[in-house]
Write an enzyme that holds these catalytic residues in place. Structure first.
Site, PDB file in Angstrom:
ATOM      1  N   SER A  64      80.125  74.419  62.682  1.00  0.00           N
ATOM      2  CA  SER A  64      79.101  74.524  63.456  1.00  0.00           C
ATOM      3  C   SER A  64      79.559  75.199  64.664  1.00  0.00           C
ATOM      4  O   SER A  64      78.761  76.343  65.146  1.00  0.00           O
ATOM      5  CB  SER A  64      78.619  73.208  64.134  1.00  0.00           C
ATOM      6  OG  SER A  64      77.973  72.372  63.097  1.00  0.00           O
ATOM      7  N   LYS A 108      74.259  59.483  63.567  1.00  0.00           N
ATOM      8  CA  LYS A 108      72.835  59.865  63.357  1.00  0.00           C
ATOM      9  C   LYS A 108      71.808  58.722  63.595  1.00  0.00           C
ATOM     10  O   LYS A 108      70.646  59.294  63.934  1.00  0.00           O
ATOM     11  CB  LYS A 108      72.482  60.768  61.975  1.00  0.00           C
ATOM     12  CG  LYS A 108      73.101  61.988  61.832  1.00  0.00           C
ATOM     13  CD  LYS A 108      72.727  62.833  60.474  1.00  0.00           C
ATOM     14  CE  LYS A 108      73.410  64.050  60.629  1.00  0.00           C
ATOM     15  NZ  LYS A 108      72.748  64.959  59.318  1.00  0.00           N
ATOM     16  N   ASN A 133      69.332  64.291  64.072  1.00  0.00           N
ATOM     17  CA  ASN A 133      70.627  65.112  64.075  1.00  0.00           C
ATOM     18  C   ASN A 133      70.696  66.239  65.425  1.00  0.00           C
ATOM     19  O   ASN A 133      71.415  67.081  65.445  1.00  0.00           O
ATOM     20  CB  ASN A 133      70.683  65.952  62.915  1.00  0.00           C
ATOM     21  CG  ASN A 133      69.780  67.218  62.850  1.00  0.00           C
ATOM     22  OD1 ASN A 133      68.551  66.956  63.235  1.00  0.00           O
ATOM     23  ND2 ASN A 133      70.206  68.149  62.276  1.00  0.00           N
ATOM     24  N   ASP A 171      67.293  68.632  59.964  1.00  0.00           N
ATOM     25  CA  ASP A 171      67.955  68.754  58.625  1.00  0.00           C
ATOM     26  C   ASP A 171      66.925  68.812  57.504  1.00  0.00           C
ATOM     27  O   ASP A 171      67.218  69.851  56.621  1.00  0.00           O
ATOM     28  CB  ASP A 171      68.730  67.286  58.076  1.00  0.00           C
ATOM     29  CG  ASP A 171      69.984  67.135  58.921  1.00  0.00           C
ATOM     30  OD1 ASP A 171      70.622  68.103  59.150  1.00  0.00           O
ATOM     31  OD2 ASP A 171      70.605  65.956  59.027  1.00  0.00           O
ATOM     32  N   GLY A 208      71.283  57.917  51.945  1.00  0.00           N
ATOM     33  CA  GLY A 208      71.703  57.781  53.130  1.00  0.00           C
ATOM     34  C   GLY A 208      70.612  58.608  54.212  1.00  0.00           C
ATOM     35  O   GLY A 208      69.496  58.910  53.892  1.00  0.00           O
ATOM     36  N   GLY A 209      71.202  58.939  55.227  1.00  0.00           N
ATOM     37  CA  GLY A 209      70.434  59.473  56.226  1.00  0.00           C
ATOM     38  C   GLY A 209      69.937  60.979  55.983  1.00  0.00           C
ATOM     39  O   GLY A 209      68.696  61.501  56.151  1.00  0.00           O
ATOM     40  N   ASN A 236      70.089  56.676  43.193  1.00  0.00           N
ATOM     41  CA  ASN A 236      71.346  56.319  44.112  1.00  0.00           C
ATOM     42  C   ASN A 236      72.175  55.117  43.083  1.00  0.00           C
ATOM     43  O   ASN A 236      71.664  54.538  42.350  1.00  0.00           O
ATOM     44  CB  ASN A 236      70.828  55.606  45.367  1.00  0.00           C
ATOM     45  CG  ASN A 236      72.085  55.386  46.241  1.00  0.00           C
ATOM     46  OD1 ASN A 236      72.634  56.292  46.669  1.00  0.00           O
ATOM     47  ND2 ASN A 236      72.153  54.179  46.753  1.00  0.00           N
ATOM     48  N   THR A 282      73.524  52.520  44.613  1.00  0.00           N
ATOM     49  CA  THR A 282      73.097  51.077  44.748  1.00  0.00           C
ATOM     50  C   THR A 282      71.442  51.272  44.975  1.00  0.00           C
ATOM     51  O   THR A 282      70.742  51.896  45.656  1.00  0.00           O
ATOM     52  CB  THR A 282      73.608  50.818  46.261  1.00  0.00           C
ATOM     53  OG1 THR A 282      75.040  50.855  46.281  1.00  0.00           O
ATOM     54  CG2 THR A 282      73.000  49.418  46.488  1.00  0.00           C
ATOM     55  N   SER A 303      69.102  49.225  45.418  1.00  0.00           N
ATOM     56  CA  SER A 303      68.321  48.456  46.505  1.00  0.00           C
ATOM     57  C   SER A 303      68.027  49.490  47.468  1.00  0.00           C
ATOM     58  O   SER A 303      67.160  49.507  48.239  1.00  0.00           O
ATOM     59  CB  SER A 303      68.875  47.194  47.260  1.00  0.00           C
ATOM     60  OG  SER A 303      70.237  47.560  47.456  1.00  0.00           O
ATOM     61  N   ALA A 329      73.833  69.247  49.287  1.00  0.00           N
ATOM     62  CA  ALA A 329      74.082  69.381  50.626  1.00  0.00           C
ATOM     63  C   ALA A 329      75.650  69.475  51.070  1.00  0.00           C
ATOM     64  O   ALA A 329      76.032  69.661  52.300  1.00  0.00           O
ATOM     65  CB  ALA A 329      73.591  68.089  51.280  1.00  0.00           C
TER      66      ALA A 329
END
Length: 302
Positions: free
Chosen positions: A36, A85, A106, A121, A146-147, A167, A169, A171, A228
């Site tokens: 960045s 985040k 972000n 994002d 995730g985020g 995913n 996981t 749940s 990503a």
């Protein structure tokens, strides 16, 4: 707290930039991988902005003090990266609706005396995908929960896509589906059966290692695959996708487009903000700076 491309510390005792120089930066931990500062500083130079962008390496337990220091120093904007985040949402004065909907921010921009959080994002990812395909109304799969997955799911739903979240996981994927209105959740092994138009990887699988989150035979001709992960630039997922006849988009482009939107947000408050055409030109400037920084780090120099 350590910083790269800038002052050694953001503590109150550290020397601040000259009054004529506007400060921005990214807060993350660890900071070694970030491109960045190179991207934003190249954009500032191209636009003739008297500004400087720093990387602030802040462990999670030091984030509240860092945010206070950002206030005291008058930073115009702070980009927020892993692992901050979600926590950052509790430390700013306001969170825009898009940030609340996604559940992560972000970008923190100074508006008067307030720090206002939002999320770019999702827009960065959509614009990256649009380099290869129209996005509206497509059938899409998001890998991860995730985020970043939340941001991608939000953006794809905003464009009327049918979105499936896969995913490791289950749940976590189910929670994301319920909160953001996606179609269904499942395991990573279900990708092939869904036959999507768009696949987006938001997991960390492939980060600095040649592994893919899904089997190569789950990918097919006609798909557009965005990873990503941007280091390595050609991940195993993208290599597999190309071998199967799919079109690919590297994580660099998501990073670049979300950064251009961040730049627009804070410069819009200047007396003479950059125009739309100028910001579009900055896309290539940032992409070139990313490439240069990537080559530099690949040689072990940074």
């Amino acid at each position: 707290m350590n910083s790269q491309e800038g002052p050694a510390s953001t503590s109150g005792s550290s020397p601040s930039a000259a009054p004529s120089i506007m400060e921005c930066g990214v807060v993350l931990h660890p900071a070694g991988h970030t491109r960045s500062p190179a991207m934003h500083n190249a954009a500032y130079q191209a636009l003739g902005l008297p500004a400087r962008y720093y990387a602030f390496d802040v462990p999670p337990d030091a984030l509240p003090d860092a945010v206070q220091d950002f206030r005291d120093r008058g930073l115009r904007q702070v980009a927020v990266s892993i692992p901050h985040k979600e926590t950052m949402m509790t430390l700013v004065d306001e969170v825009e609706p898009v940030g609340r909907a996604i559940g992560a921010i972000n970008t923190v921009t100074r508006v008067g005396d307030l720090l206002v959080g939002t999320n770019t994002d999702w827009l960065g990812a959509i614009r990256a995908l649009e380099r290869e395909t129209p996005v509206d109304g497509q059938r899409a799969v998001v890998l991860g929960a995730g985020g970043t997955a939340r941001a991608l799911t939000y953006g794809l739903r905003q464009r009327g896509c049918e979105v499936f979240v896969l995913n490791r996981t289950l749940s976590r994927a189910q929670i994301l589906v319920e909160e953001l209105g996606a179609s269904a959740a499942g395991g990573l092994e279900e990708l092939a059966a869904l036959a999507p138009d768009i696949v987006v990887n938001t997991t960390s699988v492939g980060l600095s290692e040649m592994k893919s989150p899904v089997a190569a035979n789950a990918l097919a001709k006609g798909m557009v695959v965005l990873d990503a992960v941007y280091a390595p630039e050609r991940t195993q997922l993208l290599i597999d996708a190309e071998s199967r006849g799919a079109r690919t988009v590297g994580g660099k482009w998501m990073l670049v487009y979300q950064a251009v939107e961040q730049l627009r947000l804070w410069t819009a408050r200047l007396a003479t903000p950059p125009g739309t055409a100028e910001l579009e030109d900055v896309v290539d400037v940032m992409a070139n700076a990313f490439d240069h920084a990537f080559e530099h780090s690949s040689r072990g120099s940074g």
